[in-house]
Design a protein around this motif. Structure first.
Motif, short mmCIF file in Angstrom:
data_model
loop_
_atom_site.label_atom_id
_atom_site.label_comp_id
_atom_site.label_asym_id
_atom_site.label_seq_id
_atom_site.Cartn_x
_atom_site.Cartn_y
_atom_site.Cartn_z
N ARG A 108 -2.00 -40.03 17.24
CA ARG A 108 -2.64 -38.72 16.91
C ARG A 108 -4.26 -39.02 16.52
NH1 ARG A 108 2.23 -34.95 14.83
NH2 ARG A 108 3.76 -35.14 16.55
N GLY A 109 -4.45 -40.02 16.11
CA GLY A 109 -5.68 -40.37 15.62
C GLY A 109 -6.03 -39.78 14.37
N GLU A 110 -4.73 -39.61 13.53
CA GLU A 110 -4.76 -39.19 12.13
C GLU A 110 -4.55 -40.12 11.16
OE1 GLU A 110 -2.92 -34.75 13.31
OE2 GLU A 110 -1.36 -36.47 12.49
N PHE A 111 -4.38 -41.26 11.44
CA PHE A 111 -4.05 -42.47 10.30
C PHE A 111 -5.11 -42.72 9.19
CE2 PHE A 111 -3.53 -46.92 8.65
CZ PHE A 111 -2.43 -46.85 8.85
N ASP A 112 -6.38 -42.76 9.78
CA ASP A 112 -7.32 -42.95 8.61
C ASP A 112 -7.32 -41.95 7.78
OD1 ASP A 112 -7.82 -45.34 9.78
OD2 ASP A 112 -9.68 -44.86 10.90
N ASP A 113 -7.28 -40.47 8.39
CA ASP A 113 -7.44 -39.35 7.36
C ASP A 113 -6.45 -39.35 6.34
OD1 ASP A 113 -9.91 -38.65 8.57
OD2 ASP A 113 -8.80 -37.06 9.90
N TYR A 114 -5.17 -39.61 6.94
CA TYR A 114 -3.81 -39.74 5.97
C TYR A 114 -4.06 -40.63 4.84
CZ TYR A 114 0.78 -39.46 4.15
OH TYR A 114 1.80 -38.91 3.56
N MET A 115 -4.36 -42.15 5.26
CA MET A 115 -4.66 -43.10 4.30
C MET A 115 -5.75 -42.69 3.38
SD MET A 115 -2.70 -45.34 4.40
CE MET A 115 -3.73 -46.04 3.06
N ALA A 116 -7.03 -42.00 3.92
CA ALA A 116 -8.05 -41.44 2.77
C ALA A 116 -7.38 -40.43 1.77
CB ALA A 116 -8.86 -40.99 3.68
N LEU A 117 -6.53 -39.48 2.27
CA LEU A 117 -5.56 -38.72 1.32
C LEU A 117 -4.94 -39.33 0.32
CD1 LEU A 117 -4.83 -35.55 0.90
CD2 LEU A 117 -2.96 -36.17 2.32
N LEU A 118 -4.24 -40.30 0.85
CA LEU A 118 -3.22 -41.00 -0.25
C LEU A 118 -4.23 -41.79 -1.38
CD1 LEU A 118 -0.54 -42.77 2.14
CD2 LEU A 118 -0.66 -40.45 0.71
N LYS A 119 -5.24 -42.27 -0.80
CA LYS A 119 -6.19 -43.00 -1.83
C LYS A 119 -6.77 -42.18 -2.60
CE LYS A 119 -6.93 -47.13 0.99
NZ LYS A 119 -7.73 -48.08 1.65
N ARG A 120 -7.30 -40.97 -2.26
CA ARG A 120 -8.01 -40.03 -2.83
C ARG A 120 -7.25 -39.44 -4.11
NH1 ARG A 120 -9.76 -37.38 1.20
NH2 ARG A 120 -8.25 -35.74 1.12
N ASN A 121 -5.79 -39.37 -3.97
CA ASN A 121 -5.11 -38.90 -4.80
C ASN A 121 -4.29 -39.68 -5.58
OD1 ASN A 121 -4.90 -35.70 -4.40
ND2 ASN A 121 -5.16 -36.51 -2.45
N HIS A 122 -4.53 -41.25 -5.59
CA HIS A 122 -3.98 -41.87 -6.29
C HIS A 122 -4.30 -41.80 -7.81
CE1 HIS A 122 -2.83 -46.00 -8.00
NE2 HIS A 122 -3.96 -46.02 -8.52
N LYS A 123 -2.85 -42.21 -8.65
CA LYS A 123 -3.01 -41.84 -9.95
C LYS A 123 -2.40 -43.19 -10.69
CE LYS A 123 -2.70 -37.11 -10.15
NZ LYS A 123 -2.13 -35.63 -10.86
N ASP A 124 -3.27 -43.74 -11.60
CA ASP A 124 -2.79 -45.06 -12.08
C ASP A 124 -1.43 -44.79 -12.98
OD1 ASP A 124 -4.52 -46.89 -11.13
OD2 ASP A 124 -6.18 -46.53 -12.72
N ALA A 125 -1.46 -43.54 -13.30
CA ALA A 125 -0.20 -43.06 -14.44
C ALA A 125 1.20 -43.36 -13.77
CB ALA A 125 -0.33 -41.67 -15.08
N ASN A 126 1.01 -43.03 -12.35
CA ASN A 126 2.44 -43.47 -11.66
C ASN A 126 2.86 -44.98 -11.49
OD1 ASN A 126 2.50 -40.46 -11.05
ND2 ASN A 126 1.24 -40.63 -9.45
N LEU A 127 1.95 -45.85 -11.82
CA LEU A 127 2.21 -47.33 -11.54
C LEU A 127 3.50 -47.52 -12.36
CD1 LEU A 127 -1.30 -48.88 -11.19
CD2 LEU A 127 0.26 -48.41 -9.49
#
Length: 322
Positions: free
Chosen positions: A226-245
């Motif tokens: 669907r051409g949505e892979f890069d946008d979804y990865m960008a969403l995940l990376k943009r919302n990354h929180k070190d506190a969850n590690l």
């Protein structure tokens, strides 16, 4: 199906190491009575992979050595493995906490009519997939009639004591987003689930676990098409929180595939990223008792951002409150 691994490596995900391992998560096979769009295992009725009786004997032996406190059974539909009940009964005898990741509709399958009673007898904690409390949404994602069958399964479990906070029988539900978005706040969504399922169907459960969809296997392939892979990865990376590690599941869990090989988590399992330790790159259940895994490096790739984005996501649901 389009492979996503080449888009996930090399990765900018932070390096992490294993803590004290508590959970042994076993994939008993890829055969399933459903075929869901979001399934990161790509399970379905036509899959033939199944863990052998010999491998299950190894699992029982490892549990008997008291190396793990929890046995987490997954698939496919784990209950379709011919040795599922033997494994559950032996694990229960050994005093291990048992989790069955159940799709609910399996309770209505031929020859499974007594499955709910069997799970209750052995005090198995049920983690049941129900991606929405609305019938149209569930049937769109999982197939026509799945929601009604799931409600029937929940009522059957409730009648045995599951979902009653005064009972030792725990029933948790699992939510997955319908598409390439992060799950909403788990607490508020749980309240919505509880209200709608109780008011409309008289159904009870203990907790809701909100899980993010990871960009691998069937879901990852769909994103690519669907051409949505890069946008979804960008969403995940943009919302990354070190506190969850500190709380990601791979720090306290070992994942085992249907052939008995070891992985840091079941998402790595689906990508073929085997657990590496003691200088070895392809380790088996037979090697597990001799391994020293505390502080062992965990193999990571960009799909790991799916576990740390926003409120975080693991086999136990959200990792934080926001």
């Amino acid at each position: 199906m389009l492979d996503t691994l080449d888009r996930l490596l090399p990765s900018s995900f932070p390096a992490i190491r294993r803590g004290r391992t508590q959970t042994l998560q076993i994939n008993l096979g890829y055969r399933c009575n459903q075929q869901c769009l979001h399934c990161h295992v790509a399970a379905g009725p036509n899959r033939s992979e199944v863990m052998s009786a010999e491998a299950i004997d190894l699992v029982i032996d490892i549990l008997g050595r008291q190396l793990f406190t929890t046995l987490d059974l997954t698939g496919g539909a784990p209950e379709l493995n011919p040795d599922f009940r033997r494994l559950v009964a032996r694990a229960a005898d050994l005093g291990v906490e048992i989790i069955d990741r159940c799709n609910l509709t399996i309770l209505d399958e031929p020859d499974q009519e007594d499955l709910a009673a069997f799970l209750a007898e052995h005090r198995v904690r049920i983690v049941a997939s129900l991606p929405c409390y609305l019938e149209d949404n569930v049937d769109r994602q999982r197939g026509k009639g799945v929601f009604a069958s799931s409600i029937d399964g929940l009522k059957k479990l409730n009648a045995l004591g599951y979902g009653n906070f005064a009972s030792p029988l725990q029933l948790d539900l699992v939510y997955n987003p319908q598409g390439p978005t992060l799950p909403p706040a788990q607490g508020g969504l749980e309240a919505d689930y509880r209200r709608v399922l109780q008011d409309r169907y008289g159904v009870r459960f203990n907790h809701l676990l909100a899980l993010a969809n990871l960009p691998i296997q069937r879901f990852g392939s769909t994103l690519l098409s669907r051409g949505e892979f890069d946008d979804y990865m960008a969403l995940l990376k943009r919302n990354h929180k070190d506190a969850n590690l500190d709380q990601v599941m791979c720090r306290s869990l070992i994942s085992v595939d249907w052939q008995g090989y070891l992985y840091d988590c079941d998402f790595n399992q689906m990508l073929g990223l085997t657990l590496e330790a003691d200088g070895k790159k392809r380790l088996h259940l037979a090697d597990l008792s001799a391994l020293s895994l505390l502080d062992n490096p965990i193999r990571v790739a960009d799909h790991c951002f799916g576990c740390t984005a926003g409120q975080g996501s693991s086999c136990g649901g959200a990792l934080s409150d926001n």
